[in-house]
Design a protein around this motif. Sequence first.
Motif, PDB file in Angstrom:
ATOM      1  N   UNK A 126     -33.877  17.819  56.832  1.00 21.77           N
ATOM      2  CA  UNK A 126     -33.433  19.033  56.159  1.00 21.77           C
ATOM      3  C   UNK A 126     -32.054  19.528  56.545  1.00 21.77           C
ATOM      4  N   UNK A 127     -31.187  18.634  56.979  1.00 18.49           N
ATOM      5  CA  UNK A 127     -29.834  19.045  57.327  1.00 18.49           C
ATOM      6  C   UNK A 127     -29.080  19.521  56.092  1.00 18.49           C
ATOM      7  N   UNK A 128     -28.265  20.536  56.291  1.00 11.10           N
ATOM      8  CA  UNK A 128     -27.440  21.063  55.212  1.00 11.10           C
ATOM      9  C   UNK A 128     -25.976  20.984  55.635  1.00 11.10           C
ATOM     10  N   UNK A 129     -25.112  20.605  54.699  1.00 11.60           N
ATOM     11  CA  UNK A 129     -23.704  20.405  55.023  1.00 11.60           C
ATOM     12  C   UNK A 129     -22.832  21.269  54.130  1.00 11.60           C
ATOM     13  N   UNK A 130     -21.937  22.004  54.775  1.00  6.97           N
ATOM     14  CA  UNK A 130     -20.977  22.817  54.024  1.00  6.97           C
ATOM     15  C   UNK A 130     -19.922  21.907  53.412  1.00  6.97           C
ATOM     16  N   UNK A 131     -19.073  22.476  52.593  1.00  6.03           N
ATOM     17  CA  UNK A 131     -18.021  21.680  51.958  1.00  6.03           C
ATOM     18  C   UNK A 131     -17.124  21.012  52.992  1.00  6.03           C
ATOM     19  N   UNK A 132     -16.668  21.780  53.960  1.00  7.70           N
ATOM     20  CA  UNK A 132     -15.761  21.228  54.977  1.00  7.70           C
ATOM     21  C   UNK A 132     -16.476  20.175  55.820  1.00  7.70           C
ATOM     22  N   UNK A 133     -17.728  20.451  56.207  1.00  2.11           N
ATOM     23  CA  UNK A 133     -18.488  19.477  56.992  1.00  2.11           C
ATOM     24  C   UNK A 133     -18.665  18.173  56.219  1.00  2.11           C
ATOM     25  N   UNK A 134     -18.994  18.291  54.942  1.00  2.00           N
ATOM     26  CA  UNK A 134     -19.208  17.105  54.103  1.00  2.00           C
ATOM     27  C   UNK A 134     -17.946  16.262  54.020  1.00  2.00           C
ATOM     28  N   UNK A 135     -16.807  16.905  53.862  1.00  2.00           N
ATOM     29  CA  UNK A 135     -15.557  16.147  53.723  1.00  2.00           C
ATOM     30  C   UNK A 135     -15.077  15.593  55.065  1.00  2.00           C
ATOM     31  N   UNK A 136     -15.412  16.244  56.171  1.00  2.00           N
ATOM     32  CA  UNK A 136     -15.095  15.674  57.480  1.00  2.00           C
ATOM     33  C   UNK A 136     -15.879  14.388  57.709  1.00  2.00           C
TER      34      UNK A 136
END
Length: 266
Positions: free
Chosen positions: A120-130
């Motif tokens: 159930x991990x969730x990734x923000x926009x910045x986290x996803x692009x990193x």
Amino acid sequence: MFKRIILFTVNKIESRFQQNEIIAHRYKVMNHLGTGSYGNSYLVFDQLSQQKKVLKALRIHKRITRSGRNTFEIEKKLLLSINHPGFPKYFEDGTHKKIPFYTMEYIEGKNFEQLIFQDGHKYSEVEAFKIALDVLALINYLHEQRLIHRDIRIPNVITNGSEIALIDLGLARKYDNQGTNELNKTKRNIRKEINPKADFYGLGHFLLFLLYSNYSFPKNKKESSWEEELEISHLAKHIINRLLQIEDCYESCEQVKSDMKILIGK
């Protein structure tokens, strides 16, 4: 349709190595890791070297065809040619019960399919692009070796929390600058093309999975496009559109890297 029937039948009759089974008088099966189009992968304990390894065994419907056996050999040679910590090391090969196999390094961690759908991990926009930028660095290494991965997906990207690794070179091929399927635009399967755009396309879909991890699907709402559903920046949409070849597609990893660095503020 016929191919699907064959695959369904094969899945029913194909037997796997069992837990605690000893492969080639050496490798003790710990558990089955997964099934791909070409092979079954197992976590094994090498009783000779006293270490965990991944053992990949060629599936039955690939063993009976020359192209299937050749592809398995290609995968071994490509893996052997790679010397980078972001990819598993190749060890040795053999046969067991007339089934060809090879072993490679076991990389600790979880893949992003497990992280998203099980944990159930969730990734923000910045986290996803990193994360995508780290994957891009591995794609760039392959491209510098004239290799196209062609299977950039969430099950094939592993992380231990600090480092990223890319696995499964079953579909990888050498790139000769010619590409494939360029003449038949109406029937293109971008993922299967042997050019850098195939990996950019896969990276675009990888990003969408990360971004959708943070999306709540409303009940009884009509399904919309990802551009309408995801609340992400204009630059994020622009990058993904270019990766997916909806807009002017990227020509190199350096171009993708440049835009991603702007987005994450590097």
